[in-house]
Scaffold this motif. Structure first.
Motif, PDB file in Angstrom:
ATOM      1  N   ILE A   3      70.634  16.066  34.769  1.00  0.00           N
ATOM      2  CA  ILE A   3      69.406  15.554  35.168  1.00  0.00           C
ATOM      3  C   ILE A   3      69.535  14.361  36.060  1.00  0.00           C
ATOM      4  O   ILE A   3      69.974  13.380  35.325  1.00  0.00           O
ATOM      5  CB  ILE A   3      68.361  15.401  33.847  1.00  0.00           C
ATOM      6  N   ARG A   4      68.858  14.573  36.988  1.00  0.00           N
ATOM      7  CA  ARG A   4      68.965  13.054  37.971  1.00  0.00           C
ATOM      8  C   ARG A   4      67.567  12.596  38.203  1.00  0.00           C
ATOM      9  O   ARG A   4      66.505  13.577  38.669  1.00  0.00           O
ATOM     10  CB  ARG A   4      69.738  13.501  39.405  1.00  0.00           C
ATOM     11  N   LEU A   5      67.109  11.481  38.168  1.00  0.00           N
ATOM     12  CA  LEU A   5      65.779  11.081  38.165  1.00  0.00           C
ATOM     13  C   LEU A   5      65.776   9.839  39.206  1.00  0.00           C
ATOM     14  O   LEU A   5      66.525   9.110  39.386  1.00  0.00           O
ATOM     15  CB  LEU A   5      65.098  10.569  36.885  1.00  0.00           C
ATOM     16  N   ILE A   6      64.616   9.979  39.952  1.00  0.00           N
ATOM     17  CA  ILE A   6      64.544   8.847  41.017  1.00  0.00           C
ATOM     18  C   ILE A   6      62.929   8.593  40.632  1.00  0.00           C
ATOM     19  O   ILE A   6      61.990   9.239  41.082  1.00  0.00           O
ATOM     20  CB  ILE A   6      64.723   9.509  42.483  1.00  0.00           C
ATOM     21  N   ILE A   7      62.820   7.474  40.056  1.00  0.00           N
ATOM     22  CA  ILE A   7      61.541   7.076  39.366  1.00  0.00           C
ATOM     23  C   ILE A   7      61.476   5.736  40.038  1.00  0.00           C
ATOM     24  O   ILE A   7      61.959   4.769  39.522  1.00  0.00           O
ATOM     25  CB  ILE A   7      61.360   6.813  38.064  1.00  0.00           C
ATOM     26  N   ARG A   8      60.058   5.396  40.841  1.00  0.00           N
ATOM     27  CA  ARG A   8      59.990   4.182  41.328  1.00  0.00           C
ATOM     28  C   ARG A   8      59.502   3.309  40.605  1.00  0.00           C
ATOM     29  O   ARG A   8      59.705   2.213  40.322  1.00  0.00           O
ATOM     30  CB  ARG A   8      59.006   4.489  42.709  1.00  0.00           C
ATOM     31  N   GLY A   9      58.414   3.866  39.698  1.00  0.00           N
ATOM     32  CA  GLY A   9      57.835   2.671  38.692  1.00  0.00           C
ATOM     33  C   GLY A   9      58.072   2.807  37.378  1.00  0.00           C
ATOM     34  O   GLY A   9      59.035   2.585  36.877  1.00  0.00           O
ATOM     35  N   ILE A  10      57.061   3.393  36.493  1.00  0.00           N
ATOM     36  CA  ILE A  10      57.081   3.219  35.269  1.00  0.00           C
ATOM     37  C   ILE A  10      58.128   4.311  34.637  1.00  0.00           C
ATOM     38  O   ILE A  10      57.816   5.493  35.037  1.00  0.00           O
ATOM     39  CB  ILE A  10      55.624   3.501  34.430  1.00  0.00           C
ATOM     40  N   TYR A  11      58.872   4.050  33.779  1.00  0.00           N
ATOM     41  CA  TYR A  11      59.988   4.980  33.283  1.00  0.00           C
ATOM     42  C   TYR A  11      60.149   4.724  31.639  1.00  0.00           C
ATOM     43  O   TYR A  11      60.663   3.656  31.304  1.00  0.00           O
ATOM     44  CB  TYR A  11      61.244   4.620  34.054  1.00  0.00           C
ATOM     45  N   GLY A  12      59.752   5.678  30.863  1.00  0.00           N
ATOM     46  CA  GLY A  12      60.065   5.823  29.346  1.00  0.00           C
ATOM     47  C   GLY A  12      61.083   6.145  28.857  1.00  0.00           C
ATOM     48  O   GLY A  12      61.230   6.230  27.585  1.00  0.00           O
ATOM     49  N   LEU A  13      62.078   6.857  29.651  1.00  0.00           N
ATOM     50  CA  LEU A  13      63.128   7.506  28.671  1.00  0.00           C
ATOM     51  C   LEU A  13      64.442   6.291  28.415  1.00  0.00           C
ATOM     52  O   LEU A  13      64.509   5.362  29.218  1.00  0.00           O
ATOM     53  CB  LEU A  13      63.887   8.484  29.754  1.00  0.00           C
ATOM     54  N   LYS A  14      65.100   6.556  27.418  1.00  0.00           N
ATOM     55  CA  LYS A  14      66.393   5.744  27.277  1.00  0.00           C
ATOM     56  C   LYS A  14      67.482   6.359  27.645  1.00  0.00           C
ATOM     57  O   LYS A  14      67.731   7.653  27.170  1.00  0.00           O
ATOM     58  CB  LYS A  14      66.363   5.501  25.570  1.00  0.00           C
ATOM     59  N   THR A  15      68.161   6.109  28.660  1.00  0.00           N
ATOM     60  CA  THR A  15      69.344   6.732  29.316  1.00  0.00           C
ATOM     61  C   THR A  15      70.625   6.384  28.892  1.00  0.00           C
ATOM     62  O   THR A  15      71.482   7.069  29.330  1.00  0.00           O
ATOM     63  CB  THR A  15      69.190   6.439  30.859  1.00  0.00           C
ATOM     64  N   ASP A  16      70.591   5.424  27.909  1.00  0.00           N
ATOM     65  CA  ASP A  16      72.018   5.046  27.424  1.00  0.00           C
ATOM     66  C   ASP A  16      72.274   5.706  25.956  1.00  0.00           C
ATOM     67  O   ASP A  16      73.345   5.001  25.163  1.00  0.00           O
ATOM     68  CB  ASP A  16      72.305   3.685  27.368  1.00  0.00           C
TER      69      ASP A  16
END
Length: 800
Positions: A559-572
């Motif tokens: 999954i590759r995401l390009i999110i300009r503003g609000i981002y609620g996922l923990k990716t680490d």
């Protein structure tokens, strides 16, 4: 208790986005005057954040509600405290960045001066300007314990003035002056001194002339300190069934202007007695609502800073690229019958959309036009085209969303205007906002009526289309256009069921549809097959969709995401999100498009959408996602995503610590997505302009410059040096539709002496022009099979 800590809090994530904006202001690689504009954008963003989000959090604190909806490990009070802490640090950083920008301006010979730094001649200039332009717009208000304190307008800056005597400091008065930045520019450019340029704030113009404002008082000391109030922007809509929705909205907008103060920013140098007086009179007893700051507030005005810099101080202008299939003076509907067309703003011009509306307005076979309106420009060409359509006898349906935040008054105006002209105006659906970006054109053709449609990711706003990166599909494909017509039926009769086979419409089945798309990738991953998705949007904070992405990540979906503003996922998180990578791009244009790509077992499916993955979009709004069927357009969108993922100049990694580290810094080569995609679109839609050019002719040089400034690929034919054949002249005549007589420069001395009044055939004249090229009109510009005599240069636009 708060929701699980496997999510990042919405407000904290948004503050991290605004910090990325501040990074642009701090970046010395960004052109100098663009950096000061980013200070303005940061400030404007923060104002809106306090008006909407912080106001909501304060209500949670005061009423103890909605705590269960918070993401992250926060109570409402803890979240409010953390917001204040983060904002305080960002404001400190802003002051430092602004100080650095002003220092760099000085090194470029551009100086900011205040009221104490003016020379005698500058003082004369400022005082004259004050009396002519500023004083007529000032309404000073004397303050006292006995009088009611004046209402302070939301987002306006004020000067709190203390008047006193130097010899008798115990005798003083207070006054208040609103800085009239809506009627007078916030910045005054002073006359140049040699090669040096000077400017000052309107605040300081007023400070310099305070004694001219209060001449009837016997004071000789004047102090002025800036303050600004931010108010709660929530609308409290009356439920009185005897009122129309427009009447309720108008009443609630008046109440908004008197909303509860959320934040009072003030000059940290303001005397304690004056500050105490203001807080007491405003009934602000909560010190948390006050925020000390610098000498100047309302830094949002820096977005409109005067253009007094050099060319290198600004971004290189990238002129919109004409779409290769859309020529001026040719029917766009005819093109849409043959193929789908995608417009990528601002890389391509929004004028194509305006041209489509204008064509529909006058086409005698068009019987109906429908459009959804969320935000439009002040002097909207879109609305003017719709009014023209009504006057041409078309049935026009306009769905105007009255609850588009901060555009409510504009939308009420246009609702009334359109109704007066005869349009069917639908003010949304009860309980739902209409946020989809749709145009429907119904046309009578040989085999009956045919629908044409536009489905977009951004507003029908020619202003923001110059700075927002959005996409819009023009299509005559009945699979899409007929379902857009169904959406308009939904607006007219919202409580019937409508079957959608191709469009994905919220709140009815968007969540379920995209969950099924994700499930398909999960199945493929479990089978050991390639499984992936690339999702580009403004924000993702919906718990259900985030959990679905976590599920897909665990299953092995890339999954590759390009999110300009609000981002609620923990990716680490190694367990939750080891297959999720996310970036955010902040650059000269605001990334606003939503593009969703799913691997789908090798048969990729791509959608454009008006919706982010937020609860409001999926649950409480009419949003539309549209499949892309054209392979050519799919490739353009695929390349956009590929180019953005490659960015290592403006892309930041979205990680748990919100550090906003730049992406792919280990790679030496520099990639900047917005410029790289512009060049890609330019290559895909390239137009080679052929100009017959005489370098010694001023008009010819103007034509060449016009082409160069618009970024066209140019083939220059120096016909004075290289000659021009009779066949070339015949081609010019055919493509420009000019006669031989119109090609001749009759003001030339050679013509007057040797050819005036001679009767020659066309063939003979062509031979004369070939042998004497100075007699040829110039410049002549050809684009494919079209041509024009470029006098004046903007005639070139006719063949684009």
């Amino acid at each position: 208790m708060a929701l699980s800590t496997k999510y990042i809090n919405r407000e904290i994530s948004w503050l991290s986005f605004n910090d990325r904006v501040l990074q642009e202001a701090a970046d010395p690689a960004v052109p100098l005057f663009e950096r000061i504009r980013f200070i303005g954008i940061f400030s404007n963003n923060l104002d809106e954040f306090f008006r909407v989000r912080v106001a909501t959090v304060r209500r949670m604190v005061e009423y103890g509600k909605d705590e269960e909806t918070l993401l992250g490990n926060f109570t409402p009070q803890e979240l409010h405290d953390e917001i204040n802490n983060v904002v305080f640090l960002q404001q400190e950083k802003t002051q430092k960045v602004l100080h650095d920008i002003l220092k760099e301006m000085e090194s470029e010979g551009i100086f900011m001066v205040n009221e104490k730094q003016l020379t005698h001649s500058q003082g004369i200039f400022v005082r004259k300007y004050f009396h002519q332009k500023v004083l007529p717009n000032l309404v000073p208000i004397m303050l006292s314990k006995d009088r009611k304190f004046p209402y302070l307008r939301d987002r306006s800056a004020y000067l709190a003035v203390k008047l006193s005597k130097k010899q008798k400091p115990g005798k003083f008065s207070y006054a208040l002056i609103r800085i009239p930045s809506r009627s007078v520019p916030r910045f005054l450019v002073l006359p140049e001194v040699g090669k040096k340029k000077y400017w000052m704030m309107l605040d300081d113009v007023i400070r310099y002339c305070l004694n001219d404002i209060f001449p009837i008082f016997n004071y000789d000391k004047f102090e002025a300190y800036t303050l600004k109030v931010t108010r709660d922007a929530e609308l409290d809509i009356d439920d009185d069934i005897s009122k129309s929705f427009i009447e309720k909205m108008e009443a609630s907008l008046k109440q908004r202007k008197k909303g509860t103060p959320v934040r009072l920013i003030h000059d940290e140098e303001i005397p304690a007695d004056l500050m105490e007086f203001i807080m007491k009179k405003m009934k602000i007893d909560d010190i948390e609502k006050t925020q000390p700051g610098g000498r100047y507030h309302n830094q949002k005005d820096f977005m409109d800073f005067p253009e007094i810099g050099k060319k290198r101080h600004y971004y290189q202008k990238l002129p919109p690229i004409p779409h290769k299939d859309l020529y001026s003076h040719e029917s766009i509907l005819k093109k849409m019958r043959k193929k789908d067309i995608m417009l990528h703003y601002p890389y391509q011009s929004f004028s194509h959309f305006i041209d489509l509306l204008r064509e529909a307005a006058i086409d005698p076979k068009v019987v109906e036009i429908g459009i959804t309106i969320y935000r439009v420009a002040d002097s909207s060409k879109v609305m003017n085209a719709l009014l023209n359509a009504i006057r041409n006898g078309k049935k026009v349906t306009v769905v105007v969303e009255l609850q588009a935040r901060f555009d409510e008054e504009s939308n009420i105006y246009w609702s009334n205007k359109l109704q007066e002209e005869g349009a069917l105006v639908i003010n949304g659906i009860p309980g739902l906002k209409v946020h989809s970006k749709l145009l429907l054109i119904k046309r009578e053709e040989k085999n009956g009526y045919r629908n044409y449609a536009y489905v977009g990711t951004g507003n029908f706003h020619e202003g923001t289309a110059n700075v927002y990166a959005d996409d819009g599909l023009l299509t005559g494909d009945p699979r899409i256009a007929n379902e857009v017509a169904l959406v308009f039926e939904l607006f007219r009769q919202p409580f019937q069921g409508y079957p959608f086979d191709y469009l994905v419409v919220s709140p009815f089945h968007m969540r379920d549809f995209f969950c099924r798309m994700i499930d398909r990738e999960i199945e493929l991953a479990k089978e050991g097959k390639p499984a992936y998705m690339i999702l580009k949007m403004n924000s993702i904070i919906d718990v259900g969709m985030m959990d679905k992405l976590y599920e897909a990540s665990k299953a092995g979906v890339k999954i590759r995401l390009i999110i300009r503003g609000i981002y609620g996922l923990k990716t680490d998180d190694e367990e939750l999100s080891k297959n999720i990578e996310a970036i955010s791009i902040v650059d000269k244009y605001l990334e606003h498009s939503r593009i969703l790509l799913f691997g789908n077992g090798g048969d990729e499916r791509i959608f454009i959408s008006s919706a982010d993955w937020m609860p409001r979009n999926i649950n409480r709004r009419i949003e539309v996602a549209c499949p892309i069927f054209s392979n050519e357009i799919k490739e353009e969108l695929r390349q956009m995503l590929k180019i953005q993922l490659k960015d290592n100049s403006k892309a930041r990694i979205l990680n748990n610590d919100l550090s906003n580290k730049y992406n792919r810094q280990e790679i030496e080569a520099r990639f900047r997505a917005q410029e790289d995609y512009y060049n890609y679109i330019k290559q895909q839609h390239h137009i080679t302009m052929k100009i017959y050019h005489n370098p010694r002719c001023a008009k010819s040089r103007e034509g060449l410059k016009y082409l160069e400034e618009r970024g066209y690929e140019i083939q220059v034919v120096n016909y004075m040096r290289d000659g021009i054949s009779v066949d070339e002249l015949r081609t010019i005549m055919k493509r420009t539709h000019l006669t031989v007589d119109e090609l001749i420069r009759k003001q030339e001395q050679l013509y007057k002496e040797q050819y005036k009044n001679k009767e020659l055939s066309d063939d003979e004249w062509l031979t004369v022009l070939s042998e004497n090229p100075r007699l040829l009109q110039r410049p002549i510009v050809l684009n494919g099979n079209r041509g024009v005599l470029a006098q004046p240069p903007n005639e070139i636009d006719r063949i684009v």
